[in-house]
Motif scaffolding. Structure first.
Motif, PDB file in Angstrom:
ATOM      1  N   VAL A  50       0.835  -1.205   0.000  1.00 12.39           N
ATOM      2  CA  VAL A  50       0.000   0.000   0.000  1.00 12.39           C
ATOM      3  C   VAL A  50       0.869   1.256   0.000  1.00 12.39           C
ATOM      4  CG1 VAL A  50      -1.608   1.355   1.401  1.00 12.39           C
ATOM      5  CG2 VAL A  50      -2.021  -1.068   1.026  1.00 12.39           C
ATOM      6  N   TRP A  54       1.041   3.846  -3.134  1.00 16.83           N
ATOM      7  CA  TRP A  54       0.576   5.220  -2.952  1.00 16.83           C
ATOM      8  C   TRP A  54       1.652   6.234  -3.333  1.00 16.83           C
ATOM      9  CZ3 TRP A  54       1.431   9.342   0.670  1.00 16.83           C
ATOM     10  CH2 TRP A  54       0.433  10.336   0.629  1.00 16.83           C
ATOM     11  N   THR A 116      -7.083   3.061   9.816  1.00 17.06           N
ATOM     12  CA  THR A 116      -7.211   2.692   8.410  1.00 17.06           C
ATOM     13  C   THR A 116      -6.680   3.802   7.518  1.00 17.06           C
ATOM     14  OG1 THR A 116      -9.163   1.336   8.860  1.00 17.06           O
ATOM     15  CG2 THR A 116      -8.811   2.015   6.581  1.00 17.06           C
ATOM     16  N   ASP A 118      -7.031   4.923   3.649  1.00 28.03           N
ATOM     17  CA  ASP A 118      -7.813   4.699   2.431  1.00 28.03           C
ATOM     18  C   ASP A 118      -7.782   5.987   1.624  1.00 28.03           C
ATOM     19  OD1 ASP A 118      -9.480   3.838   0.469  1.00 28.03           O
ATOM     20  OD2 ASP A 118     -11.298   3.818   1.684  1.00 28.03           O
ATOM     21  N   ASP A 119      -7.289   5.908   0.400  1.00 27.56           N
ATOM     22  CA  ASP A 119      -7.171   7.091  -0.449  1.00 27.56           C
ATOM     23  C   ASP A 119      -7.655   6.748  -1.853  1.00 27.56           C
ATOM     24  OD1 ASP A 119      -5.802   9.089  -2.320  1.00 27.56           O
ATOM     25  OD2 ASP A 119      -5.241   9.885  -0.361  1.00 27.56           O
ATOM     26  N   LEU A 122      -5.081   5.686  -4.463  1.00 25.88           N
ATOM     27  CA  LEU A 122      -4.298   4.473  -4.252  1.00 25.88           C
ATOM     28  C   LEU A 122      -4.555   3.493  -5.394  1.00 25.88           C
ATOM     29  CD1 LEU A 122      -2.404   2.866  -2.385  1.00 25.88           C
ATOM     30  CD2 LEU A 122      -4.439   2.020  -1.203  1.00 25.88           C
ATOM     31  N   ALA A 198      -4.201  -6.498   0.234  1.00 25.87           N
ATOM     32  CA  ALA A 198      -4.315  -5.048   0.393  1.00 25.87           C
ATOM     33  C   ALA A 198      -4.596  -4.305  -0.907  1.00 25.87           C
ATOM     34  CB  ALA A 198      -3.031  -4.498   1.019  1.00 25.87           C
ATOM     35  N   VAL A 202      -9.049  -5.720  -1.522  1.00 25.61           N
ATOM     36  CA  VAL A 202      -9.487  -4.351  -1.200  1.00 25.61           C
ATOM     37  C   VAL A 202      -8.387  -3.418  -1.698  1.00 25.61           C
ATOM     38  CG1 VAL A 202     -10.906  -4.989   0.787  1.00 25.61           C
ATOM     39  CG2 VAL A 202      -8.475  -4.508   1.108  1.00 25.61           C
ATOM     40  N   THR A 203      -8.551  -2.134  -1.483  1.00 27.34           N
ATOM     41  CA  THR A 203      -7.499  -1.171  -1.838  1.00 27.34           C
ATOM     42  C   THR A 203      -7.343  -0.211  -0.666  1.00 27.34           C
ATOM     43  OG1 THR A 203      -8.279  -1.337  -4.128  1.00 27.34           O
ATOM     44  CG2 THR A 203      -6.622   0.331  -3.669  1.00 27.34           C
ATOM     45  N   LEU A 204      -6.737  -0.706   0.400  1.00 26.37           N
ATOM     46  CA  LEU A 204      -6.534   0.085   1.615  1.00 26.37           C
ATOM     47  C   LEU A 204      -5.651  -0.709   2.558  1.00 26.37           C
ATOM     48  CD1 LEU A 204      -8.495  -1.407   3.944  1.00 26.37           C
ATOM     49  CD2 LEU A 204     -10.265  -0.232   2.691  1.00 26.37           C
ATOM     50  N   THR A 206      -5.473  -1.517   6.787  1.00 29.97           N
ATOM     51  CA  THR A 206      -6.041  -1.411   8.129  1.00 29.97           C
ATOM     52  C   THR A 206      -5.119  -2.119   9.100  1.00 29.97           C
ATOM     53  OG1 THR A 206      -8.290  -1.415   7.241  1.00 29.97           O
ATOM     54  CG2 THR A 206      -8.051  -1.945   9.556  1.00 29.97           C
TER      55      THR A 206
END
Length: 289
Positions: A50, A54, A116, A118-119, A122, A198, A202-204, A206
């Protein structure tokens, strides 16, 4: 309809991180190293993928960074268990705990958030036929591992190191070298598992987002007896349980109950497998007498 193609697709997506990590654990097991640090290596892969994705805008650079970071992190186990002859179980537990604390600290330090990250910018992994390329890679890895362990000289030597390291050493095979290689390969596969979790599922990121999947991978190794095909079948069982949990949650069941589904299946599978082996042991001893 509860069981349909969507459930199968969800199960295959849930399967991928567990399968990649479990294959790494199986390779270590064949080399005589019981690796329970899969959870920590996966978590390091999650964060690194991640963060790299990013900062660079490339999901594939995130995947590469995850594989390299997890491989480097696996050196803790390699040096501690192989070179220093420490307890692999204790080292694995320490690695898991360290990864939770380290990724939580880096989340606050690098991104300035807690809990978390989350952008919208990303970059996640692309989908091909509904799956990421890492999903297809995991299936190929099963076939490659099966062939290597059963037919290739490297795989046969690896198994020899795990079963009789002293005998392997007398034949000129270095047990330490093969154990190091097995642990590093395990780290790479766990890094890919973390990247899939990750950036694919999903794309984040945590804190503690692996949520026990590394432990489930350890159980998959045990149930599959460290055989690639057996590990695949065990991981598929847990993938189906996770997908069924999400489906039940959509039908109105409490989230706490549905989240527990994979772990209930894990305990049930361990219980049934242990009971079956205990039934076979007395009969085998009776036949021998």
């Amino acid at each position: 309809m509860f069981f349909d193609s969507d459930l199968l697709m969800s199960a295959l997506r849930a399967l991928t991180p567990i399968l990649l990590a479990a294959l790494g654990g199986a390779i270590c097991e064949r080399a005589g190293v019981f690796n329970i640090g899969l959870e920590g290596m996966m978590l390091m892969g999650c964060f690194t993928s991640v963060a790299t994705s990013w900062f660079t805008g490339s999901a594939w650079l995130g995947v590469l960074a995850a594989a390299l970071t997890a491989a480097a992190y696996s050196l803790i186990l390699a040096v501690g268990a192989v070179t220093l002859r420490g307890d692999a179980v204790v080292l694995g537990v320490a690695m898991n705990l360290l990864a939770v604390g380290l990724t939580g600290f880096l989340l606050r330090t690098v991104f300035g958030v807690q809990g978390t990250f989350d952008d919208p910018s990303l970059a996640g992994l692309p989908l091909v036929g509904g799956f990421t390329p890492l999903t297809y890679l995991s299936w190929v890895a099963v076939a490659v591992a099966a062939v290597m362990l059963s037919r290739h000289v490297w795989g046969l030597r690896l198994r020899g190191v795990g079963e009789a390291p002293d005998a392997a050493a007398t034949l000129g095979v270095s047990p330490a070298r093969y154990k190091y290689a097995a642990i590093l390969v395990s780290g790479v596969l766990c890094g890919l598992a973390g990247a899939q979790l990750a950036l694919g599922n999903v794309t984040l990121f945590t804190e503690n987002m692996t949520a026990g999947r590394g432990w489930i991978a350890v159980v998959a190794v045990m149930l599959g007896r460290a055989a690639p095909v057996g590990v695949l079948l065990a991981a598929l069982l847990f993938g189906l349980a996770e997908a069924a949990g999400f489906r039940l949650q959509g039908l109105g069941l409490p989230q706490q109950a549905t989240d527990a589904a994979p772990y209930v299946v894990t305990l049930a599978a361990l219980f049934l497998t242990t009971a079956r082996r205990r039934r076979r042991t007395p009969s085998a001893s009776g036949a021998a007498s």
